[in-house]
Write a protein that holds these residues in place. Structure first.
Motif, PDB file in Angstrom:
ATOM      1  N   GLN A  29      42.308  14.147 -12.480  1.00 40.98           N
ATOM      2  CA  GLN A  29      40.977  15.135 -12.060  1.00 40.98           C
ATOM      3  C   GLN A  29      39.750  14.192 -12.936  1.00 40.98           C
ATOM      4  N   LEU A  30      40.269  13.774 -13.898  1.00 43.46           N
ATOM      5  CA  LEU A  30      38.801  13.404 -14.751  1.00 43.46           C
ATOM      6  C   LEU A  30      37.867  11.637 -14.444  1.00 43.46           C
ATOM      7  N   ALA A  31      39.396  11.160 -14.181  1.00 38.84           N
ATOM      8  CA  ALA A  31      39.550   9.435 -13.870  1.00 38.84           C
ATOM      9  C   ALA A  31      39.307   9.361 -12.546  1.00 38.84           C
ATOM     10  N   ASP A  32      39.382   9.906 -11.201  1.00 34.24           N
ATOM     11  CA  ASP A  32      39.160  10.020 -10.035  1.00 34.24           C
ATOM     12  C   ASP A  32      37.869   9.466  -9.397  1.00 34.24           C
ATOM     13  N   SER A  33      37.855   8.919  -8.216  1.00 36.91           N
ATOM     14  CA  SER A  33      36.789   7.908  -8.372  1.00 36.91           C
ATOM     15  C   SER A  33      36.207   8.990  -7.964  1.00 36.91           C
ATOM     16  N   ALA A  34      36.534   9.986  -6.816  1.00 35.78           N
ATOM     17  CA  ALA A  34      36.037  11.388  -6.268  1.00 35.78           C
ATOM     18  C   ALA A  34      35.304  11.916  -6.677  1.00 35.78           C
ATOM     19  N   PHE A  35      35.756  12.952  -8.608  1.00 37.08           N
ATOM     20  CA  PHE A  35      34.862  13.389  -8.922  1.00 37.08           C
ATOM     21  C   PHE A  35      33.067  13.267  -9.482  1.00 37.08           C
ATOM     22  N   PRO A  36      33.158  14.432  -8.728  1.00 35.45           N
ATOM     23  CA  PRO A  36      31.571  14.300  -8.102  1.00 35.45           C
ATOM     24  C   PRO A  36      30.118  14.307  -9.248  1.00 35.45           C
ATOM     25  N   THR A  37      30.484  12.772 -10.036  1.00 38.86           N
ATOM     26  CA  THR A  37      29.730  12.762 -11.170  1.00 38.86           C
ATOM     27  C   THR A  37      28.491  11.594 -10.322  1.00 38.86           C
ATOM     28  N   GLY A  38      28.391  10.756  -9.710  1.00 36.96           N
ATOM     29  CA  GLY A  38      27.667   9.873  -8.869  1.00 36.96           C
ATOM     30  C   GLY A  38      27.968   8.709  -9.695  1.00 36.96           C
ATOM     31  N   LEU A  39      28.833   8.269  -9.805  1.00 39.18           N
ATOM     32  CA  LEU A  39      28.857   7.092 -11.073  1.00 39.18           C
ATOM     33  C   LEU A  39      28.949   5.478 -10.132  1.00 39.18           C
ATOM     34  N   PHE A  40      29.565   6.640  -9.033  1.00 39.59           N
ATOM     35  CA  PHE A  40      29.730   5.152  -8.272  1.00 39.59           C
ATOM     36  C   PHE A  40      28.779   4.381  -7.365  1.00 39.59           C
ATOM     37  N   ALA A  41      27.339   5.194  -7.302  1.00 39.00           N
ATOM     38  CA  ALA A  41      26.358   4.945  -6.844  1.00 39.00           C
ATOM     39  C   ALA A  41      26.037   3.278  -7.927  1.00 39.00           C
ATOM     40  N   PHE A  42      26.442   3.550  -9.084  1.00 40.71           N
ATOM     41  CA  PHE A  42      25.693   2.033 -10.365  1.00 40.71           C
ATOM     42  C   PHE A  42      26.446   0.542 -10.085  1.00 40.71           C
ATOM     43  N   SER A  43      25.489  -0.325 -10.320  1.00 38.32           N
ATOM     44  CA  SER A  43      26.056  -1.637 -10.119  1.00 38.32           C
ATOM     45  C   SER A  43      26.150  -2.071 -11.481  1.00 38.32           C
ATOM     46  N   HIS A  44      25.815  -1.856 -12.612  1.00 38.59           N
ATOM     47  CA  HIS A  44      26.662  -1.846 -13.721  1.00 38.59           C
ATOM     48  C   HIS A  44      25.818  -3.108 -14.439  1.00 38.59           C
ATOM     49  N   GLY A  45      24.563  -3.470 -13.792  1.00 36.98           N
ATOM     50  CA  GLY A  45      24.002  -4.823 -13.504  1.00 36.98           C
ATOM     51  C   GLY A  45      24.762  -6.068 -13.133  1.00 36.98           C
ATOM     52  N   LEU A  46      25.800  -5.475 -11.606  1.00 41.27           N
ATOM     53  CA  LEU A  46      26.040  -6.737 -11.474  1.00 41.27           C
ATOM     54  C   LEU A  46      25.415  -7.063 -10.559  1.00 41.27           C
ATOM     55  N   GLU A  47      25.028  -5.869  -9.238  1.00 41.03           N
ATOM     56  CA  GLU A  47      23.667  -6.378  -8.238  1.00 41.03           C
ATOM     57  C   GLU A  47      22.749  -8.255  -8.576  1.00 41.03           C
ATOM     58  N   THR A  48      22.474  -7.372 -10.193  1.00 44.06           N
ATOM     59  CA  THR A  48      20.980  -8.620 -10.251  1.00 44.06           C
ATOM     60  C   THR A  48      22.110  -9.678 -10.789  1.00 44.06           C
ATOM     61  N   MET A  49      23.073  -9.993 -11.171  1.00 46.06           N
ATOM     62  CA  MET A  49      23.792 -11.694 -11.289  1.00 46.06           C
ATOM     63  C   MET A  49      23.997 -11.695 -10.379  1.00 46.06           C
ATOM     64  N   ILE A  50      24.805 -11.146  -9.229  1.00 47.09           N
ATOM     65  CA  ILE A  50      25.057 -11.642  -7.579  1.00 47.09           C
ATOM     66  C   ILE A  50      23.804 -12.246  -6.758  1.00 47.09           C
ATOM     67  N   GLN A  51      22.476 -11.759  -7.174  1.00 56.23           N
ATOM     68  CA  GLN A  51      21.083 -12.432  -6.936  1.00 56.23           C
ATOM     69  C   GLN A  51      21.006 -13.288  -7.316  1.00 56.23           C
ATOM     70  N   ASP A  52      21.157 -13.641  -9.255  1.00 53.86           N
ATOM     71  CA  ASP A  52      20.527 -14.349 -10.141  1.00 53.86           C
ATOM     72  C   ASP A  52      21.078 -15.946  -9.813  1.00 53.86           C
ATOM     73  N   GLY A  53      23.103 -15.241  -8.919  1.00 58.32           N
ATOM     74  CA  GLY A  53      23.675 -16.254  -8.780  1.00 58.32           C
ATOM     75  C   GLY A  53      24.466 -16.386  -9.712  1.00 58.32           C
ATOM     76  N   ALA A  54      24.367 -15.984 -10.930  1.00 60.30           N
ATOM     77  CA  ALA A  54      25.253 -15.834 -11.664  1.00 60.30           C
ATOM     78  C   ALA A  54      27.003 -15.888 -10.930  1.00 60.30           C
ATOM     79  N   ILE A  55      27.608 -15.032 -10.331  1.00 68.22           N
ATOM     80  CA  ILE A  55      28.643 -14.456  -9.778  1.00 68.22           C
ATOM     81  C   ILE A  55      28.783 -14.694  -7.820  1.00 68.22           C
TER      82      ILE A  55
END
Length: 223
Positions: A29-55
């Motif tokens: 239950q805790l590890a389920d992505s459906a657990f309502p914490t809102g964590l799914f909304a964050f990119s953990h810095g991935l968006e910036t790395m993609i925009q910068d061309g690093a990924i």
């Protein structure tokens, strides 16, 4: 022919077996992505790395997730999960709050602090509600949820797992796997990668997830 066996009815099972089953369900239950914490909304810095061309490709994505798990989540978040679990289990609220403050202070980018603290607060508050047990770990979690300071997600996860009877080794393993899954979920939204590729990456990460979990859990338990 072999002798056929069947599972014992619940009322005939050993209490420890039932406790283990409840703990496994709690972890799922805790590890389920459906657990309502809102964590799914964050990119953990991935968006910036993609925009910068690093990924730019699936291969560079996998390399980044592997490094992130190995050198950020494992030595960082996983240790906080284990430390919060231990402090919550013994009712050491002062140390639990100090761990939360330390974990928050180490996250220098604002997005990293928000990505940890807002979902962490939701995790602590919700699990404090559903963990009705009066035992030490549940009392610690309720006190953490009511505290005025930030509650980083790894700290909330560790304390919540303790309150629900999840063993620390399982909690740490699930937290690392969950972090990798969350980052790959962000990749699905932000770049050209499909679900099959993401699941293959996640499966290939299993050895380092296990390695980091065992390494950092054993380090903390030895102190």
């Amino acid at each position: 022919t072999g002798v056929q066996t069947c599972a014992l009815p619940i009322f005939m099972r050993d209490a420890s077996d039932l406790n283990e089953a409840h703990a496994r369900l709690a972890l799922l239950q805790l590890a389920d992505s459906a657990f309502p914490t809102g964590l799914f909304a964050f990119s953990h810095g991935l968006e910036t790395m993609i925009q910068d061309g690093a990924i730019r490709s699936v291969d560079s994505l996998e390399a980044h997730v592997r490094d992130w798990v190995g050198w950020v989540v494992g030595p960082g978040d996983a240790v906080f999960v284990a430390a919060a679990h231990r402090s919550g289990s013994v009712g050491d609220l002062d140390t639990l709050l100090a761990i939360a403050d330390h974990a928050h202070a180490l996250r220098l980018p604002r997005e990293a602090r928000d990505a940890a603290s807002r979902p962490g607060g939701r995790m602590a508050s919700l699990v404090a509600l559903i963990a009705g047990s009066p035992d030490t770990a549940a009392v610690s979690l309720r006190a953490l949820a009511k505290s005025a300071g930030p509650i980083p997600f790894p700290v909330a996860f560790g304390a919540a797992a303790a309150a629900l009877g999840v063993p620390v080794t399982d909690a740490v393993l699930a937290s690392i796997q969950g972090a990798a899954s969350s980052l790959l979920g962000a990749a699905l939204r932000l770049m050209r990668v499909d679900h099959e590729q993401v699941q293959l990456i996640l499966r290939r990460l299993a050895p380092i997830v296990i390695e980091r979990s065992e390494e950092h859990t054993s380090e903390l338990q030895s102190h």
